[in-house]
Design an enzyme around this catalytic site. Structure first.
Site, PDB file in Angstrom:
ATOM      1  N   TRP A 101       0.839  -1.213   0.000  1.00 39.49           N
ATOM      2  CA  TRP A 101       0.000   0.000   0.000  1.00 39.49           C
ATOM      3  C   TRP A 101       0.861   1.246   0.000  1.00 39.49           C
ATOM      4  O   TRP A 101       0.552   2.231  -0.670  1.00 39.49           O
ATOM      5  CB  TRP A 101      -0.972  -0.014   1.166  1.00 39.49           C
ATOM      6  N   ASP A 171      -1.514   6.725   6.267  1.00 35.57           N
ATOM      7  CA  ASP A 171      -2.618   5.844   5.896  1.00 35.57           C
ATOM      8  C   ASP A 171      -2.822   4.895   7.079  1.00 35.57           C
ATOM      9  O   ASP A 171      -1.954   4.077   7.377  1.00 35.57           O
ATOM     10  CB  ASP A 171      -2.227   5.066   4.630  1.00 35.57           C
ATOM     11  N   LYS A 195     -11.869  -1.681   6.643  1.00 38.75           N
ATOM     12  CA  LYS A 195     -11.003  -2.582   7.399  1.00 38.75           C
ATOM     13  C   LYS A 195     -11.459  -2.694   8.853  1.00 38.75           C
ATOM     14  O   LYS A 195     -11.465  -3.763   9.416  1.00 38.75           O
ATOM     15  CB  LYS A 195      -9.553  -2.110   7.347  1.00 38.75           C
TER      16      LYS A 195
HETATM   17  C1  LIG Z   1      -7.061  -1.855   2.004  1.00 41.65           C
HETATM   18  C2  LIG Z   1      -6.046  -0.800   2.107  1.00 41.65           C
HETATM   19  C3  LIG Z   1      -5.960   0.220   1.152  1.00 41.65           C
HETATM   20  C4  LIG Z   1      -6.850   0.282  -0.073  1.00 41.65           C
HETATM   21  O1  LIG Z   1      -8.130   0.601   0.289  1.00 41.65           O
HETATM   22  P1  LIG Z   1      -9.256   0.870  -0.819  1.00 41.65           P
HETATM   23  O2  LIG Z   1     -10.335   1.486   0.010  1.00 41.65           O
HETATM   24  O3  LIG Z   1      -9.609  -0.446  -1.402  1.00 41.65           O
HETATM   25  O4  LIG Z   1      -8.698   1.806  -1.804  1.00 41.65           O
HETATM   26  C5  LIG Z   1      -5.007   1.192   1.334  1.00 41.65           C
HETATM   27  N1  LIG Z   1      -4.189   1.188   2.390  1.00 41.65           N
HETATM   28  C6  LIG Z   1      -4.241   0.218   3.331  1.00 41.65           C
HETATM   29  C7  LIG Z   1      -3.304   0.252   4.479  1.00 41.65           C
HETATM   30  C8  LIG Z   1      -5.174  -0.797   3.223  1.00 41.65           C
HETATM   31  O5  LIG Z   1      -5.228  -1.761   4.146  1.00 41.65           O
END
Ligand SMILES: *Cc1c(COP(=O)(O)O)cnc(C)c1O
Length: 360
Positions: A101, A171, A195
């Site tokens: 990511w 993030d 998540k």
């Molecule tokens: C799942 C995830 C993403 C991507 O998320 P989307 O909503 O599918 O774009 C980005 N960063 C992390 C850390 C993730 O776990």
């Protein structure tokens, strides 16, 4: 009705209480005669829902007044572009690459300016967090970017990098609301909600107000400009109304559970059960350096791909879903987010012990 123990990395398990409440309100939300899915996002009823959700996340995370909370579409991945477009004044940003990511965000930033890799743990398949206490940070860097919890590899920053005064962007998709954080240490904290917080389709962006500007990179779409969204209180266009509503319920649930301190204690207790077992097992091994282990995503392997597959299949048959590791790394991964009950982890460990006894 029978529910499985769902170890999916995302979309992931939600609190049963929240799902039950949403089911009860499905046909008639509090006397409105309609579902939240069916109502205008400009209605008073929805306005109360979004305002209350914002207040609740502010309370939970203790968000300072000089930060805006935005509820946006496009998931976390959309922010990989929105961040450089809005924040790259000098067209230079530093990325700490600790997994897929972070790497995707780093590659996306390169489309808009100079993105520098400040540190990486690619040399050992992202199984650790690099030392970020004394990074080489150029003076004209706009921000330092991290992925705080690496969903695929199961690592987590236990201390934030020393950015030497530069803005920190994080993030937090897979550790969102799993423990308290000091928001004032970040310029931007954002996470996809699927998540640990709610249904897919939304990202929550918590951003310091001085970063919400008009002078974004030329060509930035109106929708991706934080100013557009901040000025309209996340209602520039139709927001993901139902997702906001469910997230609001999860915030209430978190408050009822005792807030983020209590959630952290709960998550530590759960993770310890699994990690302790992995440390003593002769068959199953954790793949991450101990000091960098995530409380949320726990990858493990047997060292034998056929045995891994057998384990995943038998676990599924026994009601433990989604234990297969990410398609790019193999092995297993148990995601044990806030809503995973302690019994889920206890029963999984019992099952693993049993599997180990039968197969060795
Ligand atoms: C799942 C995830 C993403 C991507 O998320 P989307 O909503 O599918 O774009 C980005 N960063 C992390 C850390 C993730 O776990």
């Amino acid at each position: 009705m029978s529910r499985v123990y769902n170890f999916s990395a995302g979309p992931a398990v939600l609190p049963e209480e929240v799902l039950r409440e949403a089911a009860e309100e499905m046909m008639d939300y509090r006397g409105c005669g309609m579902s939240v899915m069916e109502m205008s996002h400009r209605s008073k009823v929805f306005d109360d829902i979004i305002k209350e959700a914002e207040q609740d996340i502010r309370d939970l995370m203790n968000i300072p007044d000089n930060y805006k909370v935005l509820f946006l579409q496009g998931g976390a991945s959309q922010q990989f572009a929105a961040i450089p477009m809005n924040l790259m004044k000098n067209k230079k940003a530093g990325y700490i690459v600790t997994g897929q990511w972070a790497k995707k965000a780093y590659q996306e930033a390169k489309l808009y300016g100079e993105a520098i890799e400040l540190a990486s743990s690619a040399d050992e398949t992202f199984s650790y967090i690099p030392d970020c206490s004394d990074l080489d940070i150029p003076d004209d860097l706009d921000y330092v970017y991290i992925c705080e919890n690496n969903t695929i590899y199961g690592t987590k920053f236990k201390t934030l990098p020393n950015t030497k005064g530069k803005d920190l962007v994080a993030d937090v998709s897979s550790c969102f609301l799993s423990e308290p954080i000091d928001v004032s240490k970040y310029a931007v904290v954002y996470g996809g909600v699927q998540k640990n917080v709610g249904p897919a389709g939304m990202v929550i962006v918590i951003i310091r107000e001085d970063l919400i500007r008009d002078d974004v990179l030329p060509g930035t779409p109106t929708m991706l400009k934080y100013k557009t969204q901040a000025d309209a209180d996340s209602l520039y266009n139709t927001p993901p109304c139902y997702t906001i509503y469910i997230c609001g319920k999860v915030f209430k649930w978190l408050k009822k559970m005792g807030g983020l301190e209590a959630m952290k204690a709960h998550n530590e207790k759960k993770a310890k059960i699994l990690y302790d077992f992995l440390d003593e097992s002769k068959m199953f091994k954790g793949t991450v350096r101990k000091e960098d282990r995530s409380l949320m995503n726990v990858p493990f392997v047997t060292g034998d791909a056929d045995l891994d597959a057998k384990f995943v299949a038998e676990a599924k048959a026994a009601g433990f879903e989604n234990l297969k590791g990410h398609r790019t790394v193999g092995g297993m991964r148990a995601s044990i987010y806030n809503a995973m009950p302690i019994e889920g982890v206890e029963k999984l460990v019992e099952f693993m012990k049993d599997f180990e006894a039968k197969n060795s």
